[in-house]
Structures are given as structure tokens and as C-alpha cells.
Design a protein around this motif. Structure first.
Motif, PDB file in Angstrom:
ATOM      1  N   UNK A  24      -7.251 -25.285  85.403  1.00 55.13           N
ATOM      2  CA  UNK A  24      -7.322 -25.116  86.731  1.00 55.13           C
ATOM      3  C   UNK A  24      -8.683 -25.830  87.706  1.00 55.13           C
ATOM      4  N   UNK A  25      -8.632 -26.235  89.226  1.00 52.59           N
ATOM      5  CA  UNK A  25      -9.223 -26.726  88.934  1.00 52.59           C
ATOM      6  C   UNK A  25      -8.639 -27.630  90.660  1.00 52.59           C
ATOM      7  N   UNK A  26      -9.500 -29.015  90.565  1.00 63.68           N
ATOM      8  CA  UNK A  26      -9.582 -29.719  91.627  1.00 63.68           C
ATOM      9  C   UNK A  26      -8.556 -31.055  90.971  1.00 63.68           C
ATOM     10  N   UNK A  27      -7.995 -30.856  90.272  1.00 62.91           N
ATOM     11  CA  UNK A  27      -7.772 -32.381  89.266  1.00 62.91           C
ATOM     12  C   UNK A  27      -6.214 -32.511  90.288  1.00 62.91           C
ATOM     13  N   UNK A  28      -5.951 -32.916  90.592  1.00 60.01           N
ATOM     14  CA  UNK A  28      -4.277 -34.427  90.730  1.00 60.01           C
ATOM     15  C   UNK A  28      -4.034 -35.549  90.017  1.00 60.01           C
ATOM     16  N   UNK A  29      -2.353 -35.537  89.701  1.00 55.64           N
ATOM     17  CA  UNK A  29      -2.011 -37.045  89.063  1.00 55.64           C
ATOM     18  C   UNK A  29      -1.817 -37.782  90.295  1.00 55.64           C
ATOM     19  N   UNK A  30      -1.041 -38.817  90.514  1.00 58.57           N
ATOM     20  CA  UNK A  30      -0.599 -39.691  91.246  1.00 58.57           C
ATOM     21  C   UNK A  30       0.181 -41.210  90.498  1.00 58.57           C
ATOM     22  N   UNK A  31       0.712 -41.048  88.716  1.00 60.38           N
ATOM     23  CA  UNK A  31       1.371 -41.589  88.508  1.00 60.38           C
ATOM     24  C   UNK A  31       2.561 -40.680  88.163  1.00 60.38           C
ATOM     25  N   UNK A  32       3.739 -41.151  87.330  1.00 58.26           N
ATOM     26  CA  UNK A  32       4.331 -40.291  87.035  1.00 58.26           C
ATOM     27  C   UNK A  32       4.274 -40.060  85.874  1.00 58.26           C
ATOM     28  N   UNK A  33       4.248 -41.214  85.084  1.00 57.84           N
ATOM     29  CA  UNK A  33       3.739 -40.501  83.685  1.00 57.84           C
ATOM     30  C   UNK A  33       2.659 -39.238  83.281  1.00 57.84           C
ATOM     31  N   UNK A  34       1.807 -38.405  84.623  1.00 62.88           N
ATOM     32  CA  UNK A  34       0.760 -37.565  84.053  1.00 62.88           C
ATOM     33  C   UNK A  34       2.129 -36.429  84.697  1.00 62.88           C
ATOM     34  N   UNK A  35       2.843 -36.729  85.348  1.00 63.08           N
ATOM     35  CA  UNK A  35       3.936 -35.323  85.285  1.00 63.08           C
ATOM     36  C   UNK A  35       4.576 -34.968  84.353  1.00 63.08           C
ATOM     37  N   UNK A  36       5.233 -33.964  83.060  1.00 60.43           N
ATOM     38  CA  UNK A  36       5.555 -33.416  82.171  1.00 60.43           C
ATOM     39  C   UNK A  36       6.828 -33.388  82.960  1.00 60.43           C
ATOM     40  N   UNK A  37       7.034 -32.561  84.126  1.00 58.17           N
ATOM     41  CA  UNK A  37       8.300 -31.772  84.218  1.00 58.17           C
ATOM     42  C   UNK A  37       8.638 -32.240  85.871  1.00 58.17           C
ATOM     43  N   UNK A  38      10.232 -32.218  86.094  1.00 55.19           N
ATOM     44  CA  UNK A  38      10.393 -33.123  87.049  1.00 55.19           C
ATOM     45  C   UNK A  38      11.878 -32.239  87.433  1.00 55.19           C
ATOM     46  N   UNK A  39      11.828 -32.169  88.846  1.00 53.66           N
ATOM     47  CA  UNK A  39      13.086 -31.782  89.281  1.00 53.66           C
ATOM     48  C   UNK A  39      14.795 -32.839  89.004  1.00 53.66           C
ATOM     49  N   UNK A  40      15.611 -32.443  89.500  1.00 53.58           N
ATOM     50  CA  UNK A  40      16.742 -33.153  89.726  1.00 53.58           C
ATOM     51  C   UNK A  40      16.405 -34.090  90.706  1.00 53.58           C
TER      52      UNK A  40
END
Length: 127
Positions: A103-119
């Protein structure tokens, strides 16, 4: 099983608007920041926009600031990217992504920080 499914993109004209959606299943979306990235052949995946899990904090690439809007609906498990005043240089494959933040206000801006992706979904802007 986690799935992110982007809506169909399409071919639009210079100056047109288009909204992409991302349907998420298999995870509790209120624990995940969401992001949109785009990629063209031969180039690295480029950050477009991000939104925090629950606070509504957002971030945008300079190239889309003022033209694109990211939003989300945690009840419907959806994320959106509203694109206006589209330009030919916005032509790319667009991807939505989810990254765990809690929960909260964090967000990411680099691809490596995202574990799940769409096609990915293709958006083409003609001049």
C-alpha cells in the motif's frame, strides 16, 4: 497465475486520442504499482507513465507529460492509459506492467522494478 492483458491498440492519425486498458488477474492489485512502457524495434523499452498502488501518485515521461494520463480502478483490477494529441513518434508497442510496492505512494519507473508484464499492444500514429 498472474495475467496482464492490454486492450487492442490500433492505427490512429496525428492528433487523435486513444485509450489503452490493462486487465489484471492473479494478484491483489492494491499491493502493486502499475506502469506503462513502450518499445520500438531496435530500442530499449521506454518508460511512459506510472501510478502508485493506492495513493494515486503518478509520474510521466517528459515526452508524454500533459498528453497522456494514467489511471487505475482497483475494484475492477484495471489500469488505463489515456493518450491524447498523439504524434507519429508515439508509434510503438505499449506494455502494461505491475510491480509490488505494498500500500502507499511508491511507484516505479524502470522495467526491472516490474515483475509482471502484459503481452503488448501496437499503437501506430500516422502523419
Amino acid at each position: 497465475q498472474v495475467q496482464l492483458v492490454e486492450s487492442e491498440g490500433g492505427v490512429v492519425r496525428n492528433g487523435d486520442s486513444l485509450e489503452l486498458s490493462c486487465a489484471v488477474s492473479g494478484l491483489t492489485l492494491t499491493n502493486f504499482a502499475m506502469g506503462w512502457f513502450r518499445q520500438t524495434p531496435g530500442k530499449e523499452r521506454e518508460f511512459v507513465a506510472a501510478i502508485s498502488a493506492t495513493s494515486g501518485h503518478t509520474a510521466y515521461a517528459d515526452s508524454v507529460k500533459g498528453r497522456f494520463t494514467i489511471s487505475r480502478d482497483n475494484v475492477k483490477n484495471m489500469a488505463y492509459l489515456k493518450m491524447t494529441f498523439l504524434r507519429p513518434e508515439d508509434t510503438a508497442t505499449y506494455y502494461c506492467a505491475a510491480g509490488f510496492t505494498g500500500y502507499g505512494a511508491r511507484y516505479f519507473t524502470t522495467p526491472a522494478q516490474f515483475a509482471h508484464w502484459g503481452q503488448g499492444t501496437q499503437v501506430t500514429v500516422s502523419s
